[in-house]
Design an enzyme around this catalytic site. Structure first.
Site, PDB file in Angstrom:
ATOM      1  N   GLY A  15       0.769  -1.242   0.000  1.00  0.00           N
ATOM      2  CA  GLY A  15       0.000   0.000   0.000  1.00  0.00           C
ATOM      3  C   GLY A  15       0.796   1.284   0.000  1.00  0.00           C
ATOM      4  O   GLY A  15       0.237   2.344   0.255  1.00  0.00           O
ATOM      5  N   ILE A  22      -0.065   6.013   4.418  1.00  0.00           N
ATOM      6  CA  ILE A  22      -0.018   5.445   5.768  1.00  0.00           C
ATOM      7  C   ILE A  22       0.946   4.252   5.781  1.00  0.00           C
ATOM      8  O   ILE A  22       1.695   4.068   6.744  1.00  0.00           O
ATOM      9  CB  ILE A  22      -1.440   5.044   6.218  1.00  0.00           C
ATOM     10  CG1 ILE A  22      -2.278   6.316   6.458  1.00  0.00           C
ATOM     11  CG2 ILE A  22      -1.390   4.182   7.480  1.00  0.00           C
ATOM     12  CD1 ILE A  22      -3.766   6.060   6.694  1.00  0.00           C
ATOM     13  N   ASP A  67      -0.898  -6.405  -7.920  1.00  0.00           N
ATOM     14  CA  ASP A  67      -2.253  -5.877  -7.876  1.00  0.00           C
ATOM     15  C   ASP A  67      -3.060  -6.892  -7.072  1.00  0.00           C
ATOM     16  O   ASP A  67      -3.201  -8.051  -7.494  1.00  0.00           O
ATOM     17  CB  ASP A  67      -2.793  -5.731  -9.307  1.00  0.00           C
ATOM     18  CG  ASP A  67      -4.227  -5.209  -9.349  1.00  0.00           C
ATOM     19  OD1 ASP A  67      -5.015  -5.523  -8.430  1.00  0.00           O
ATOM     20  OD2 ASP A  67      -4.570  -4.503 -10.310  1.00  0.00           O
ATOM     21  N   ALA A  98     -12.428   2.159  -4.049  1.00  0.00           N
ATOM     22  CA  ALA A  98     -13.795   2.110  -4.575  1.00  0.00           C
ATOM     23  C   ALA A  98     -13.840   3.094  -5.734  1.00  0.00           C
ATOM     24  O   ALA A  98     -13.147   4.121  -5.697  1.00  0.00           O
ATOM     25  CB  ALA A  98     -14.809   2.505  -3.505  1.00  0.00           C
ATOM     26  N   TYR A 158     -18.884   8.183   2.561  1.00  0.00           N
ATOM     27  CA  TYR A 158     -17.929   7.063   2.634  1.00  0.00           C
ATOM     28  C   TYR A 158     -18.588   5.809   2.032  1.00  0.00           C
ATOM     29  O   TYR A 158     -17.926   4.934   1.492  1.00  0.00           O
ATOM     30  CB  TYR A 158     -17.458   6.839   4.077  1.00  0.00           C
ATOM     31  CG  TYR A 158     -16.187   6.012   4.170  1.00  0.00           C
ATOM     32  CD1 TYR A 158     -15.022   6.439   3.542  1.00  0.00           C
ATOM     33  CD2 TYR A 158     -16.156   4.818   4.888  1.00  0.00           C
ATOM     34  CE1 TYR A 158     -13.861   5.684   3.622  1.00  0.00           C
ATOM     35  CE2 TYR A 158     -14.995   4.057   4.972  1.00  0.00           C
ATOM     36  CZ  TYR A 158     -13.852   4.509   4.334  1.00  0.00           C
ATOM     37  OH  TYR A 158     -12.702   3.752   4.416  1.00  0.00           O
ATOM     38  N   LYS A 165     -15.190  -1.808   4.663  1.00  0.00           N
ATOM     39  CA  LYS A 165     -14.370  -1.796   5.893  1.00  0.00           C
ATOM     40  C   LYS A 165     -15.017  -2.643   6.989  1.00  0.00           C
ATOM     41  O   LYS A 165     -14.314  -3.281   7.781  1.00  0.00           O
ATOM     42  CB  LYS A 165     -14.142  -0.364   6.398  1.00  0.00           C
ATOM     43  CG  LYS A 165     -13.210   0.481   5.539  1.00  0.00           C
ATOM     44  CD  LYS A 165     -11.804  -0.069   5.434  1.00  0.00           C
ATOM     45  CE  LYS A 165     -10.844   0.933   4.818  1.00  0.00           C
ATOM     46  NZ  LYS A 165      -9.535   0.334   4.479  1.00  0.00           N
ATOM     47  N   THR A 196      -3.975  12.016   2.693  1.00  0.00           N
ATOM     48  CA  THR A 196      -3.153  11.171   1.821  1.00  0.00           C
ATOM     49  C   THR A 196      -3.723  11.227   0.409  1.00  0.00           C
ATOM     50  O   THR A 196      -4.751  11.858   0.167  1.00  0.00           O
ATOM     51  CB  THR A 196      -3.176   9.711   2.293  1.00  0.00           C
ATOM     52  OG1 THR A 196      -4.519   9.241   2.194  1.00  0.00           O
ATOM     53  CG2 THR A 196      -2.689   9.558   3.718  1.00  0.00           C
TER      54      THR A 196
END
Ligand code: NAD
Ligand code: 0WE
Length: 258
Positions: A15, A22, A67, A98, A158, A165, A196
């Site tokens: 990531g 992060i 990926d 998303a 969101y 999540k 970010t």
């Protein structure tokens, strides 16, 4: 470093996109604590970014493409990792996606394809990566994933990411149960909002940071350094009794009712 909390540990980090990621903050903290690290990059577009960043850890730091929506790429990645190290101790999952339109309008309008992609990349990938990593974690291990409060409460816009999540957090518990016998722990850090790449272009994002400054007990969200420190703790033997948990690093925002 040879005397840190994570000395003699090897980790894989998923990531990192750029220096604000992060994943990069946690990787820097893991490295400082003595861990040897191997990184993924999502595609050719991000290869150079990741290459330049990890050079800081020494010219021999390995990066391989992956990926996470592709089973063959996960298999190839871990085949390369096992060529590099015989034992793995740490896995960081700091990946989410998303389609942009799914994070804008009403949740009600979420398409089947946006739902599928969000869950595949942001939640299923933790299962796929854990299954590939676990055979290398022969001396136990620590798997860490990044989540957000929108999994348990409605955060306007969101949307499907919140549902993905929730799936990630539930997956964390089931993985913790499956892998506990092998002394592999699985936990999430639930971070407060951070500026970010994944937050750029989200309308009203600076208002969210302001909201935390006004309402969180610590009068702010969190810093990347704080996420790094918590990441080191959860990865370390000091957290050997903790698995299946979601630990909030959010300035205390989650405890508030109003
Ligand atoms: P970021 O954009 O730096 O990181 C997201 C990463 O996901 C990128 O490196 C990207 O390459 C990767 N990714 C997306 N699709 C992928 C795919 N198919 N295969 C492989 N990699 C893929 O943003 P970030 O804010 O550092 O996000 C990292 C994690 O932290 C995410 O899980 C995010 O949900 C979570 N999080 C972010 C915040 C925030 O406010 N920024 C708050 C809480 C949790
Ligand atoms: O998990 C996230 C964001 C993840 C994310 C970001 C993007 C932007 C670009 C996933 N997919 C995409 N797709 C894109 O095309 N966060 C916790 C940060 C975030 O995103 C929000 C938030 C917060 C907080 C979106 C709406 C409302 C709040």
């Amino acid at each position: 470093m040879s005397d840190g909390l994570l000395s003699n540990k090897t980790g894989v980090v998923f990531g990192v996109a750029n220096k604000r990621s992060i994943a990069w903050a946690i990787a820097k903290a893991w490295h400082k604590a003595g861990a040897k690290l191997i990184f993924n990059y999502q595609g050719e577009r991000l290869k150079e970014n990741v290459e330049e960043l990890v050079a800081e850890f020494g010219a021999d730091t390995a990066i391989y493409p992956c990926d996470v929506s592709k089973d063959d790429q996960i298999a190839d990645f871990f085949a390369k990792v096992s060529g590099h190290t015989t034992k793995l101790d740490l896995l960081l999952h700091s990946v989410a996606f998303a389609p942009k339109e799914a994070l804008e309008g009403n949740f009600l309008d979420t398409s089947r394809e946006a739902f599928r992609m969000a869950h595949d990349i942001s939640a299923y990938s933790l299962i796929g990566l854990s299954r590939a990593a676990a055979p290398l974690m022969t001396d136990g291990g620590s798997i860490l994933a990044m989540t957000y409060y929108g999994s348990v409460k409605v955060v306007p816009h969101y949307n499907v990411m919140g549902v993905a999540k929730a799936s990630l957090e539930a997956s964390t518990r089931y993985l913790a149960y499956d892998l506990g016998g092998r002394k592999i722990r699985v936990n999430c850090i639930s971070a407060g909002p951070m500026q970010t790449l994944a937050a750029r272009g989200i309308s009203g994002f600076s208002m969210m940071l302001k909201h935390y400054e006004e309402h969180a007990p610590l009068k702010r969200s969190c810093t990347t350094e704080e996420l790094g420190h918590t990441g080191v703790f959860l990865a370390s033997d000091g957290a050997s009794g903790i698995t299946g948990q979601v630990l909030y690093v959010d300035g205390g925002y989650e405890i508030m009712g109003m």
